[in-house]
Scaffold this motif. Sequence first.
Motif, PDB file in Angstrom:
ATOM      1  N   ILE A  58      -5.872  -8.387   0.203  1.00  0.00           N
ATOM      2  CA  ILE A  58      -4.568  -7.167  -0.009  1.00  0.00           C
ATOM      3  C   ILE A  58      -3.461  -7.089   1.294  1.00  0.00           C
ATOM      4  O   ILE A  58      -2.385  -6.958   0.820  1.00  0.00           O
TER       5      ILE A  58
ATOM      6  N   ASN B 261     -11.757  -9.350   0.697  1.00  0.00           N
ATOM      7  CA  ASN B 261     -11.195  -9.008   0.112  1.00  0.00           C
ATOM      8  C   ASN B 261      -9.939  -7.806   1.185  1.00  0.00           C
ATOM      9  O   ASN B 261      -9.366  -7.180   0.205  1.00  0.00           O
TER      10      ASN B 261
ATOM     11  N   ARG C  85      -9.308  -0.197   3.939  1.00  0.00           N
ATOM     12  CA  ARG C  85     -10.725  -0.708   3.297  1.00  0.00           C
ATOM     13  C   ARG C  85     -11.802  -1.320   3.826  1.00  0.00           C
ATOM     14  O   ARG C  85     -12.917  -1.544   2.534  1.00  0.00           O
TER      15      ARG C  85
ATOM     16  N   THR D  94      -4.094  -0.763   4.832  1.00  0.00           N
ATOM     17  CA  THR D  94      -4.539  -1.069   4.669  1.00  0.00           C
ATOM     18  C   THR D  94      -5.999  -1.518   4.494  1.00  0.00           C
ATOM     19  O   THR D  94      -7.464  -1.352   4.257  1.00  0.00           O
TER      20      THR D  94
ATOM     21  N   ASP E 100      -2.522  -1.222  -4.727  1.00  0.00           N
ATOM     22  CA  ASP E 100      -4.716  -1.608  -4.647  1.00  0.00           C
ATOM     23  C   ASP E 100      -4.194  -2.599  -5.120  1.00  0.00           C
ATOM     24  O   ASP E 100      -5.762  -2.766  -4.705  1.00  0.00           O
ATOM     25  N   SER E 101      -3.804  -3.609  -5.650  1.00  0.00           N
ATOM     26  CA  SER E 101      -4.423  -5.016  -5.644  1.00  0.00           C
ATOM     27  C   SER E 101      -3.552  -6.321  -5.417  1.00  0.00           C
ATOM     28  O   SER E 101      -2.196  -5.180  -5.619  1.00  0.00           O
ATOM     29  N   VAL E 102      -4.084  -7.537  -5.781  1.00  0.00           N
ATOM     30  CA  VAL E 102      -2.665  -8.025  -5.731  1.00  0.00           C
ATOM     31  C   VAL E 102      -1.880  -8.867  -6.803  1.00  0.00           C
ATOM     32  O   VAL E 102      -1.141  -8.754  -6.630  1.00  0.00           O
ATOM     33  N   SER E 103      -2.066  -7.630  -7.744  1.00  0.00           N
ATOM     34  CA  SER E 103      -1.246  -8.347  -9.163  1.00  0.00           C
ATOM     35  C   SER E 103      -0.613  -7.040  -8.539  1.00  0.00           C
ATOM     36  O   SER E 103       0.800  -7.685  -9.035  1.00  0.00           O
ATOM     37  N   THR E 104      -0.546  -6.313  -9.095  1.00  0.00           N
ATOM     38  CA  THR E 104       0.182  -4.637  -7.863  1.00  0.00           C
ATOM     39  C   THR E 104       1.179  -5.464  -7.423  1.00  0.00           C
ATOM     40  O   THR E 104       2.165  -5.060  -7.690  1.00  0.00           O
TER      41      THR E 104
END
Lengths: 367, 326
Positions: free
Chosen positions: A137, A133, A21, A17, A180-184
Amino acid sequence: MRVTFPHMGRIDIPGYTFFKRLGWDVIIPPPITKKTIELGSRYAPEFACFPLKINLGNMIEALELGAEVIFMAGGHGPCRFGYYGEVEKTILKDLGYNFEFYVFEPYAGRFKKFFQPICQLFKYEKNLLKIYNAGKIAWEQGKAIDVITKSVYRIWPREEIPGTTKRLYQSAIAKIKKADSVSTIRYIVDDTLKQLGEIKIKKETPLKVALVGEIYAVLEPYMNFNLEDFLSDRGVEVTRTIYITDWAEEQLIPKKIRQKKKIGHHEESKRFACGYLDHFVGGHGIETVGTAVKYAQAGYDGVIQVLPFTCMPEIVAQSILPSISRDYEIPILTIIIDEHSGQAGLITRLEAFIDLLQWKRSKKEVC
Amino acid sequence: MEKCYLGIDVGSVSTNLVLLSENDEVLESIYLRTEGKPIATVQKALNILQQRLPSNYRIKGVGSTGSARYLTNVVVGGDCVKNEITAHAVAALHINPQVRTVIEIGGQDSKIIILQDGIVTDFAMNTVCAAGTGSFLDQQANRLNIPIQDLGEIALQSTSPVRIAGRCAVFAESDMIHKQQMGYSIPDIVYGLCQALVRNYLNNLGKGKDINSPIIFQGGVAANKGMKKAFEEALKTEVIVPKYYNVMGALGVALIAKEVVVKKGYTNFYGFNICNYDYKTKSFNCNGCPNICKIVEITVEKEVLGRWGDRCGKWSQSIKRFDKLA
């Protein structure tokens, strides 16, 4: 630019990741197999420890797939690992490969050593926010895997229907890999923990064993012959004492800016090891001694130490463990692994160790 | 109808059977050489047992141990599979409930088991080296042209043993040849070898362990009186060699099988018919991934009984009845 890095446990997921990224191509070395070991042991010095041979095998396999840049971790202190990056670089150059090699050093108060390889990377990527960023992640993924793993190995030995936990674990890891995102990622963790909590479990308390030892041997299932799965399948709860994110947090983030209230793994081990081992012996010597004491005090049934053959810090720890075993009356099994190790002998020892622990517990219950 | 229980220990060098009565007495014991053919040897041993078994006895439970324990379990229909370490400890405790140390030296491995108050507290098994196990003694007896069973008696004739380098089997051998060429007598060399092996054993396995008496010495090598004497000299205490020293593993697993069957209520034993079946094993390489695991498959009358050798479980887990290996 195609980058690669050697395997260690599930480090491939956050590693992939992070570099992806930044917009780079990432070549994950093929999963560790006999071929990896064969390549590694063919070109590595015979007396080097097993992790170096696996690393080298990973790198060769990745270079064959077209990798151009290799990232490797460094170390400090008497453990030979600190020098492995250099050795591997030289061996690979001698083999005629063309690549760039960067060694990330732990901070350990060495400002220049720590920042030099990082600064070199700025020539490829100058956008600090992008790096931040990507790192965020990747870190979240690493943390998520560790949190889930911790719960999984607590539930697994207790499950009523064999295989339930393992399936859930594998699907969670696959989901995190794609996230692909912190919240997921946070959602996946919460959801998985919830599902783990719903697994039907047996009433009786399983035997509890702490897994201590050299970090690579503890984290890499190929190296320790899937020790955690083997024991969990037989109804033994394994508590791993090192998690990659705990370790990285302490090594990479200077003490001064780390959250003050949190005691690192090393710091904590040092306190527990007090009286048994008061010096830094390199590698995870202190951690092995300290965590053995910690879990002995916590009333665990046994301790298993894993180490690569010829690992100096662990040999120091190994010679101290019998006195902990005597003081706390806790059985300790030491397992030494290298490329010549056979699975049959290991299984015999582990089975006998489980019998020993069960025997001891039933005796305790009678008294 | 008398009930009895069978323990089978298939090791690298020998295959041992012990038949146990309801009151834990040894009715029969059989000791055969495995000669690299575990299934055929088990069948042969069962054949011998069938002929010796009085007609009013029925086998009510079977356990297997030794390095071929999983294979044996599949072939005979075992009730329990136990590792050698536990089996040996159980047998030693049965012989002497006070035992504190078990020294076990077999064909290719050696173990030390430390016990306290009737439970195992610590154990060790040789890891990196097989110097000092039965196979090495066998080889040396062969080289000196002495039958292996006479090696102990010859060692006892020694008056001033020679010091042999015992750390490595190969160096021990060249040291022995050197001493022979120098003109030392055979008994002195043989006893010197025993002492070297004991030194090696205590350095490798005994390190960091409290060796307390009573000490029981078992396994095939315990037949060698020279080894017993060398252990007694090194430990400065008496070492007991039990009557069934060479079949202790089988004895232990028979005791465990009895316990399991009493709890379970029935046995999986296929009966003596298995002597007549034609078991076939074949091995092939799995090409599923670069691990290229060698898979072993055992079949009888075209029915697959078991498969093992794979790291991922693709083959071994496709068979239900088999107690999977890993």
